[in-house]
Scaffold this active site. Structure first.
Site, PDB file in Angstrom:
ATOM      1  N   ASP A  98     -58.422 -36.170   9.338  1.00 18.62           N
ATOM      2  CA  ASP A  98     -58.324 -37.781   8.941  1.00 18.62           C
ATOM      3  C   ASP A  98     -57.724 -38.209  10.153  1.00 18.62           C
ATOM      4  OD1 ASP A  98     -59.146 -40.283   8.248  1.00 18.62           O
ATOM      5  OD2 ASP A  98     -58.299 -40.172   6.147  1.00 18.62           O
TER       6      ASP A  98
ATOM      7  N   ARG B 291     -44.942 -30.912  -3.111  1.00 21.58           N
ATOM      8  CA  ARG B 291     -45.675 -31.842  -2.535  1.00 21.58           C
ATOM      9  C   ARG B 291     -44.963 -33.110  -2.710  1.00 21.58           C
ATOM     10  NH1 ARG B 291     -51.216 -32.745  -3.976  1.00 21.58           N
ATOM     11  NH2 ARG B 291     -50.823 -30.858  -4.678  1.00 21.58           N
TER      12      ARG B 291
ATOM     13  N   GLU C  54     -56.521 -29.708   1.565  1.00 19.20           N
ATOM     14  CA  GLU C  54     -54.790 -30.435   0.904  1.00 19.20           C
ATOM     15  C   GLU C  54     -53.621 -30.715   1.546  1.00 19.20           C
ATOM     16  OE1 GLU C  54     -53.425 -32.878  -3.458  1.00 19.20           O
ATOM     17  OE2 GLU C  54     -56.079 -31.154  -3.354  1.00 19.20           O
TER      18      GLU C  54
ATOM     19  N   GLU D 272     -46.909 -25.282  -8.543  1.00 17.43           N
ATOM     20  CA  GLU D 272     -48.954 -25.747  -8.757  1.00 17.43           C
ATOM     21  C   GLU D 272     -49.407 -23.566  -8.791  1.00 17.43           C
ATOM     22  OE1 GLU D 272     -50.393 -28.121  -6.556  1.00 17.43           O
ATOM     23  OE2 GLU D 272     -49.215 -29.666  -6.513  1.00 17.43           O
TER      24      GLU D 272
ATOM     25  N   HIS E  22     -63.717 -26.093  -7.361  1.00 17.92           N
ATOM     26  CA  HIS E  22     -63.270 -25.266  -5.955  1.00 17.92           C
ATOM     27  C   HIS E  22     -63.694 -25.197  -4.792  1.00 17.92           C
ATOM     28  CE1 HIS E  22     -62.183 -22.519 -10.096  1.00 17.92           C
ATOM     29  NE2 HIS E  22     -63.367 -22.245 -10.152  1.00 17.92           N
TER      30      HIS E  22
ATOM     31  N   CYS F 239     -62.304 -24.453  -2.233  1.00 15.80           N
ATOM     32  CA  CYS F 239     -62.249 -23.425  -1.731  1.00 15.80           C
ATOM     33  C   CYS F 239     -63.831 -23.351  -0.890  1.00 15.80           C
ATOM     34  CB  CYS F 239     -61.201 -21.995  -1.534  1.00 15.80           C
ATOM     35  SG  CYS F 239     -59.668 -22.948  -2.486  1.00 15.80           S
TER      36      CYS F 239
END
Length: 853
Positions: free
Chosen positions: A608, A507, A551, A540, A819, A821
């Site tokens: 975005d 990350r 994400e 993670e 969730h 997903c």
């Protein structure tokens, strides 16, 4: 009275000739009445008119003498007898019927002549029979309303002098009477070309000129369609005509023998009542089937002709086909067993609508010159290609996406359009989109069989949601194909099984990890980019079923477009990014950015990103031009526009040259010559257009040429085999990548489903929606980000988002979870509305990272 006439003033010339034509027809008719009165009489035995054969004191005249006397009586405006009741239904009416029984084609003058006679008799049956005979015959319709050659100056002067000397008209009419009304030749319509009723001149079509006088046809329809009985004749004739035309085009190759065969389609389509209910049941569907059988050159010629029509005329033709499609869709029950693709009328009307669509493109503002150069180096083929061939898995689209044959014939693309005659949205048929089984339609699109029609071959009729679903099917099938090839490869060569495009990233180092991995894949085996993306964040536990990828893309975009990195420059006024021409990053970095953008589309993720529209036009193969500065750099656009419109002396008042300056990231000025020795060339009133064009060319193309080419190359590595460019326009590509900025949470509430014991009527559900609707705009976006992994609505709006709210136990201090997903919100049953609001706000404000629940 005009003494001179300019031959180029076509509007006046057309009016002049029309007036003369009507006078000639009226004179001819009156002389004929005098002739019949002299030879046959009025039928009244007690008639006192000395120049009527029914009068006792009259003298019998032979035909020649009667014709000369009829002309003399016309000049003197002598008395005409009214036909006696005993004669109305016999001699005179029989004459009218006999006069037109051999009329096998029509001219404007002939129609007016028949109409005038029928009007006097108050009996339109002769005209109805003529229309039925001519408009039901392909040969007759092809010969009708032929365009006459433009008159010379001498002919125009002759026409002008006819008010002073009408002997010529009178003698011509008398001769016609004595000769028993000889028919006009096919080219006798004495109207000038170019008197179009619309904004464009349909008379000047260059090599694609048609021989039918379109303006004459319009005037005739305008006169005749007000009569209900006559309109029925048009309807019945079209029902009889269409099957014969379809047969001619299908089996007899009639167009190649006579290109004028196209005339009948031009004439019929000028009927402004085609979209009325009477035509929709039988006549128009049959005619559309016939038109859809036209060969490609004929379709192109028709499109070029219609491109000269006004926006109102194009809209009328478009509405005609749309009405038929809508009527057939709503009057039938289409489903997975009864496909709309099998309805001949809908399919034929859609094919006809394609002609109007390209006419609409060509008739508007078009830019066919400013095209981006193709990549010099072809995108490397997959090393698995040979194995694919051996296994029968050879790619269908190795040479790139398909191109519409009509588009190729017309040498025009939808992306060439800067502004169509009527908006593209007018061509979308929503009822059709609602009943279209997209999975079946996509299959027909890929198979490319003549027996099954795919509406994806006419993407203009589909909305963005439907096309996005087609693209989704295409992407998924490619993913499954790559997965299958990988499995077969592992069996044949014993390689490690790797059916996904796996990215394991940290990350805190997401850019370094992701771009290095993507660079290796792009170099070694670009085909792996077409596998399904699977992202794993180191440390993670989240399993990527779509939410982790969302994400990942969001974090990558945030990093890439960070102004501190310097790859893109941010404009505070437009809130948009643009390529930094002085970036220190190499071309490979921009290639990887293009790959990320392509992967987002390929994996159905919304980004975005804030690019001006010119970026998407450039991705579709078009260069930026001056008008693209309007949204990418509005201040510069306004300045250059004022320069173009300045009424004073540009050289003396503005004192600018063909050398421009920019500033780099550090504020240092950079000079650039738009022309060689530009600092020595002043901008003047004469060369300012060139200055404006060169300035825009530099800002949008030359200054960022290396960066954009690399970016586009990366994008095409993922999408080169996709129907993306075939299906979508630039503005739809933006919607596809960025999603909708309009967030309608009311639509989301209406489509949300519930699970685990919740329902729409549950207390906490009602309180949840009351709370969410009370949030500020930014809080609503955070909720959407928390629940779905993105703060944008998908194509079609939030109503297309399938969100589920599931019960997650009784009242507790735990926060809501999600969730991403599957767009599922796990909501405990909190006791109070205040607690619900507090827990929900904390969850969306501090949500980051993935874990296993």
């Amino acid at each position: 009275m005009f003494t001179t006439l300019d031959v180029d003033k076509t509007d006046f010339s057309a009016v002049l000739i029309e007036t003369c034509s009507q006078k000639r027809a009226a004179a001819k008719h009156l002389i004929e009445r005098y002739y019949h009165q002299l030879t046959e009489g009025c039928g009244n035995d007690s008639c006192s008119n000395a120049w009527c054969s029914s009068s006792r004191g009259s003298h019998r005249l032979d035909n020649n003498a009667a014709a000369v006397k009829a002309l003399e009586l016309y000049k003197n405006n002598a008395k005409l007898c009214d036909p006696h009741p005993s004669k109305k239904g016999t001699t005179m009416n029989h004459c009218v019927r006999d006069d037109f029984k051999d009329v096998n084609y029509l001219t404007e003058d002939k129609v007016y002549e028949i109409l005038h006679i029928c009007g006097e008799k108050e009996d339109y049956s002769p005209l109805i029979r003529v229309i039925g005979r001519v408009f039901s015959s392909a040969e007759g319709l092809v010969q009708s309303f032929r365009r006459s050659k433009p008159p010379t100056k001498e002919e125009l002067k002759s026409l002008q002098s006819k008010d002073e000397d009408k002997d010529e008209d009178e003698e011509e009419a008398a001769a016609c009477s004595a000769a028993a009304m000889e028919e006009d030749s096919p080219g006798s319509s004495s109207r000038l070309d170019g008197a179009a009723s619309g904004d464009n001149d349909v008379g000047k079509l260059g090599p694609d000129e048609v021989s039918v006088d379109i303006d004459a046809v319009r005037r005739v329809y305008q006169r005749l369609l007000s009569n209900g009985n006559i309109e029925t004749a048009f309807l019945n004739a079209l029902v009889y005509l269409s099957p014969n035309v379809e047969c001619d085009l299908t089996y007899h190759n009639v167009y190649s023998r006579d290109p004028n065969y196209l005339n009948l389609f031009v004439v019929v389509m000028e009927n402004s009542n085609l979209h009325s209910p009477d035509y929709l049941e039988i006549a128009l569907p049959q005619f559309c089937r016939a038109m859809s059988k036209l060969p490609l050159p004929a379709l192109a010629k028709l499109a070029r002709l219609w491109s000269h029509y006004s926006a109102e005329q194009i809209h009328r033709i478009m509405e005609t086909f749309q009405q038929l499609i809508t009527y057939k869709v709503v009057s039938n029950e289409f489903n997975s067993r009864n496909l709309v693709n099998d309805d001949d009328a809908v399919v034929a009307a859609t094919k006809c609508l394609k002609i109007v669509y390209y006419a609409n493109v060509m008739g508007g503002e078009v830019d066919t010159e400013h095209n981006e150069e193709e990549d010099e180096e072809p995108i490397p083929e997959s090393s698995e290609l040979t194995l694919q061939e051996l296994l029968g898995e050879e790619r269908r689209n190795k040479k790139g996406p398909r191109v519409d044959p009509l588009e190729t014939e017309l040498t025009i693309r939808t992306s060439d359009s800067r502004r169509p005659l009527i908006p593209f949205e007018e061509f979308v048929n929503e009822p059709l989109n609602e009943v279209l089984e997209m999975d079946k339609d996509y299959t027909f699109f890929k198979v490319e069989t003549e027996n099954k029609f795919s509406f994806m071959t006419c993407p203009f009729i589909l909305n963005a949601v439907t096309k996005n679903l087609g693209l989704y099917y295409d992407n998924r099938i490619r993913m499954y194909s790559e997965r299958r090839i990988t499995v077969l490869y592992s069996l044949v060569q014993g390689q490690q099984l790797n059916p996904y495009l796996r990215l394991k990233v940290r990350r805190d180092h997401i850019i370094d990890d992701a771009l290095v991995r993507l660079e290796m894949i792009a170099m070694e085996n670009p085909a792996d980019l077409k596998k399904q993306l699977y992202v794993e964040f180191e440390g993670e536990q989240g399993v990527d079923e779509g939410g982790v990828s969302k994400e990942f893309f969001q974090l990558v975009v945030e990093e890439i477009f960070n102004p501190d990195i310097g790859m893109f420059a941010y404009d505070e006024r437009t809130k948009m990014f643009w390529f930094n021409p002085s970036s220190f990053e190499n071309e490979g970095q921009f290639t990887l950015i293009g790959i990320v953008l392509g992967l987002a589309i390929y994996n159905n993720c919304i980004l975005d990103v804030h690019f001006p529209m010119v970026v998407y036009r450039k991705l579709m193969g078009k260069k930026g031009t001056f008008r693209d500065l309007a949204d990418s750099n509005p201040v510069l656009y306004q300045s250059l526009k004022e320069l173009s419109e300045y009424e004073g002396s540009v050289e003396e008042d503005m004192m600018i040259t063909f050398q421009i300056s920019q500033t780099d990231l550090f504020g240092n000025p950079l000079m650039y010559d738009l022309r060689e020795n530009g600092d020595q060339i002043p901008v003047t009133n004469e060369n300012r257009k060139e200055f404006v064009a060169q300035y825009a060319e530099y800002m949008l193309n030359k200054s960022v040429e290396k960066q954009f080419k690399a970016f586009r190359r990366g994008f095409h590595m993922v999408t080169n085999e996709s129907p993306l460019k075939y299906l979508f326009r630039p503005e739809e590509i933006e919607l596809l990548i960025c999603g909708s900025r309009n967030l309608d949470f009311q639509a989301l509430e209406e489509t949300t489903e519930y699970d685990g014991g919740y329902s729409r009527d549950s207390r906490i559900i009602k309180e949840f929606w009351e709370t969410l609707h009370s949030f500020a705009e930014e809080q609503k976006r955070l909720f959407l980000q928390f629940t779905t992994g993105t703060d944008r609505a998908p194509v079609g709006g939030l109503g297309k988002l399938k969100m589920i709210i599931a019960k997650n136990g009784p009242d507790t201090d735990r926060l809501p979870t999600s969730h991403t997903c599957f767009n599922v919100l796990l909501l405990p049953e909190y006791d109070t509305k205040e607690k619900l609001r507090e827990r929900l706000l904390k969850a969306i404000l501090y949500a980051k990272g993935f874990g296993m629940l």
